[in-house]
Design an enzyme around this catalytic site. Structure first.
Site, PDB file in Angstrom:
ATOM      1  N   CYS A 206       0.867  -1.191   0.000  1.00  0.00           N
ATOM      2  CA  CYS A 206       0.000   0.000   0.000  1.00  0.00           C
ATOM      3  C   CYS A 206       0.896   1.230   0.000  1.00  0.00           C
ATOM      4  O   CYS A 206       0.926   2.002   0.958  1.00  0.00           O
ATOM      5  CB  CYS A 206      -0.921  -0.007   1.213  1.00  0.00           C
ATOM      6  SG  CYS A 206      -1.878  -1.517   1.414  1.00  0.00           S
ATOM      7  N   ALA A 207       1.614   1.429  -1.082  1.00  0.00           N
ATOM      8  CA  ALA A 207       2.710   2.399  -1.112  1.00  0.00           C
ATOM      9  C   ALA A 207       2.249   3.843  -1.115  1.00  0.00           C
ATOM     10  O   ALA A 207       2.995   4.734  -0.686  1.00  0.00           O
ATOM     11  CB  ALA A 207       3.591   2.146  -2.331  1.00  0.00           C
ATOM     12  N   GLY A 210       4.626   6.864  -1.760  1.00  0.00           N
ATOM     13  CA  GLY A 210       5.949   6.256  -1.704  1.00  0.00           C
ATOM     14  C   GLY A 210       6.889   6.722  -0.623  1.00  0.00           C
ATOM     15  O   GLY A 210       8.093   6.458  -0.720  1.00  0.00           O
ATOM     16  N   GLY A 211       6.400   7.371   0.436  1.00  0.00           N
ATOM     17  CA  GLY A 211       7.308   7.818   1.487  1.00  0.00           C
ATOM     18  C   GLY A 211       8.081   6.678   2.121  1.00  0.00           C
ATOM     19  O   GLY A 211       9.307   6.745   2.269  1.00  0.00           O
ATOM     20  N   LYS A 212       7.384   5.606   2.484  1.00  0.00           N
ATOM     21  CA  LYS A 212       8.061   4.467   3.088  1.00  0.00           C
ATOM     22  C   LYS A 212       8.831   3.673   2.043  1.00  0.00           C
ATOM     23  O   LYS A 212       9.861   3.046   2.358  1.00  0.00           O
ATOM     24  CB  LYS A 212       7.058   3.594   3.830  1.00  0.00           C
ATOM     25  CG  LYS A 212       6.432   4.287   5.035  1.00  0.00           C
ATOM     26  CD  LYS A 212       5.459   3.379   5.765  1.00  0.00           C
ATOM     27  CE  LYS A 212       4.778   4.128   6.913  1.00  0.00           C
ATOM     28  NZ  LYS A 212       3.893   5.211   6.433  1.00  0.00           N
ATOM     29  N   ASP A 230      -0.129   0.092  -5.389  1.00  0.00           N
ATOM     30  CA  ASP A 230      -1.250   0.787  -4.762  1.00  0.00           C
ATOM     31  C   ASP A 230      -2.408   0.812  -5.746  1.00  0.00           C
ATOM     32  O   ASP A 230      -2.211   0.703  -6.970  1.00  0.00           O
ATOM     33  CB  ASP A 230      -0.860   2.217  -4.365  1.00  0.00           C
ATOM     34  CG  ASP A 230      -1.760   2.770  -3.266  1.00  0.00           C
ATOM     35  OD1 ASP A 230      -1.385   2.644  -2.093  1.00  0.00           O
ATOM     36  OD2 ASP A 230      -2.841   3.290  -3.590  1.00  0.00           O
ATOM     37  N   ASP A 278       1.168  -1.104   4.890  1.00  0.00           N
ATOM     38  CA  ASP A 278       0.808   0.127   5.606  1.00  0.00           C
ATOM     39  C   ASP A 278      -0.629   0.418   5.208  1.00  0.00           C
ATOM     40  O   ASP A 278      -0.905   1.190   4.301  1.00  0.00           O
ATOM     41  CB  ASP A 278       1.761   1.249   5.202  1.00  0.00           C
ATOM     42  CG  ASP A 278       1.459   2.550   5.919  1.00  0.00           C
ATOM     43  OD1 ASP A 278       0.779   2.516   6.961  1.00  0.00           O
ATOM     44  OD2 ASP A 278       1.896   3.611   5.434  1.00  0.00           O
ATOM     45  N   CYS A 331      -1.707   3.670  10.873  1.00  0.00           N
ATOM     46  CA  CYS A 331      -1.548   4.911  11.648  1.00  0.00           C
ATOM     47  C   CYS A 331      -2.798   5.121  12.493  1.00  0.00           C
ATOM     48  O   CYS A 331      -3.498   6.124  12.373  1.00  0.00           O
ATOM     49  CB  CYS A 331      -1.265   6.109  10.738  1.00  0.00           C
ATOM     50  SG  CYS A 331      -2.442   6.351   9.408  1.00  0.00           S
TER      51      CYS A 331
END
Length: 390
Positions: A206-207, A210-212, A230, A278, A331
């Site tokens: 679940c990009a 793309g931060g992670k 995604d 994520d 989160c």
């Protein structure tokens, strides 16, 4: 703008935020920016003052107010000087009338308060810090700290920097040359929990934008196969230019069709060394940054999200090779989305075992760890690392 006119502008903006929360519209910061684009007469001090009033009113009211005026009258209970500005003056709010609705003060929506008794509710409404991740492809933390006066190293994330004062990051030379990314310390820790190594095959299921993924690429040293997937085409399309700026050359993007994800990921079944999920969630862990999100969440939306999370866990598990790693993160501070999800997965998949994702961060919560603003100074996350066979 007069003080009364600022209050009236805040009321108008709160009406927009309330409507957007009800109808799944734009976020508060987007609405504020759009509002002032058509009101050029408002100077920078006016905009700051109005924005502050809006967010003070939002943070005060855990339940969605009936109107912007009710929200501002609630804030006036804490700031009595504001009541004097409801005077009917030009461009100001209309005078007060008897028995007007007033938004009550509450840190949490009433229906969620019992489910969040394990966290510091007040900490969820404090101002969030601005954290950066240093891109090791380009530089190191020591060098970045010399170029950002007042910045400090984050306590838990080894590549993190916390700014003393907000800056326009996208205009800073360090951002323009790819040396830094905006990323909360908790998000940085999730990438570290994946324990990826150069040469591995890694899937960020679940990009999003793309931060992670970029953090994982740095952990892999640019070596190996990193797939960012995604179902949101717009968000995923933001990753390639970010990867180019960061110097991360080993990232492949794949757009997913919801419910038919294996059509794009079939070649990865039983192959991945690590899969990061994520998952989409309520965002209760990010209320410091988006306090109006409390007004958006409903029991029905939470039920839809938990169903999606369970399905993504099943999908991600199919991609992991024997002795591989499945990292599940949300989160959220709600057990329905975190510890309970991991427990249900482990009950249905007895050949998987939980492994603590962090040695010195977070609080144990079921099969995983809970990061929280009050205890860790990060956004709120539940993180579980699952491995097989046991």
């Amino acid at each position: 703008m007069t003080p009364a006119a600022r209050v009236q502008s805040a009321i108008e903006l709160l009406d927009l935020v309330i409507a957007a929360a009800r109808d799944a519209g734009a976020a508060a910061d987007t609405l504020i920016a759009s509002y002032f684009k058509t009101r050029r007469y408002a100077g920078s001090k006016d905009r700051r003052a109005v924005r502050e009033l809006v967010y003070q009113a939002i943070r005060r009211a855990g339940e969605r107010p009936v109107s912007g005026r009710a929200a501002m009258l609630g804030l006036a209970q804490d700031r009595p000087e504001l009541r004097d500005l409801f005077d009917g003056s030009a461009h100001g709010p209309a005078p007060l009338t008897a028995d007007e609705p007033v938004a009550p003060a509450s840190p949490l929506p009433l229906w969620l308060a019992p489910r969040l008794g394990h966290v510091d509710a007040a900490a969820l409404l404090e101002r969030a810090p601005l954290d950066l991740r240093v891109n090791r492809f380009k530089t190191n933390r020591e060098q970045v700290l010399t170029e950002l006066p007042g910045a400090q190293p984050t306590r838990l994330a080894p590549e993190g920097v916390r700014l003393a004062e907000p800056i326009i990051v996208e205009q800073h030379p360090l951002w323009l040359n790819g040396s830094i990314e905006v990323q909360d310390e908790g998000s940085q820790l999730i990438a570290i929990a994946c324990r990826v190594q150069p040469g591995e095959t890694v899937v960020d299921l679940c990009a999003g934008a793309g931060g992670k993924t970029l953090a994982l690429a740095a952990e892999m040293g640019g070596e190996g196969k990193l797939i960012a997937s995604d179902a949101d085409r717009a968000r995923l399309s933001r990753l390639p230019p970010r990867a180019m700026r960061a110097g991360a050359a080993n990232i492949e993007t794949r757009l997913l069709d919801p419910g038919r994800e294996l059509e794009a990921l079939g070649d990865l079944v039983g192959v991945a060394d690590a899969v990061l999920i994520d998952a989409p969630c309520s965002g209760t862990g990010t209320w410091r940054r988006n306090p109006e999100a409390r007004w958006r969440l409903t029991p029905e939306r939470l039920a839809r999200l938990t169903g999606l999370q369970a399905r993504l866990l099943e999908l991600g598990a199919r991609l992991v090779r024997p002795r591989g790693r499945l990292i599940y993160a949300v989160c959220s501070l709600l057990d329905e989305e975190g510890a309970d999800q991991a427990a249900r997965f482990l009950e249905a998949q007895p050949d998987w075992c939980p492994v603590r994702p962090f040695a010195d961060a977070g609080t144990g919560r079921g099969a995983g760890v809970l990061l929280s603003p009050g205890a860790d100074g990060t956004d709120g996350f539940f993180v579980a690392r699952l491995e097989r066979p046991c």
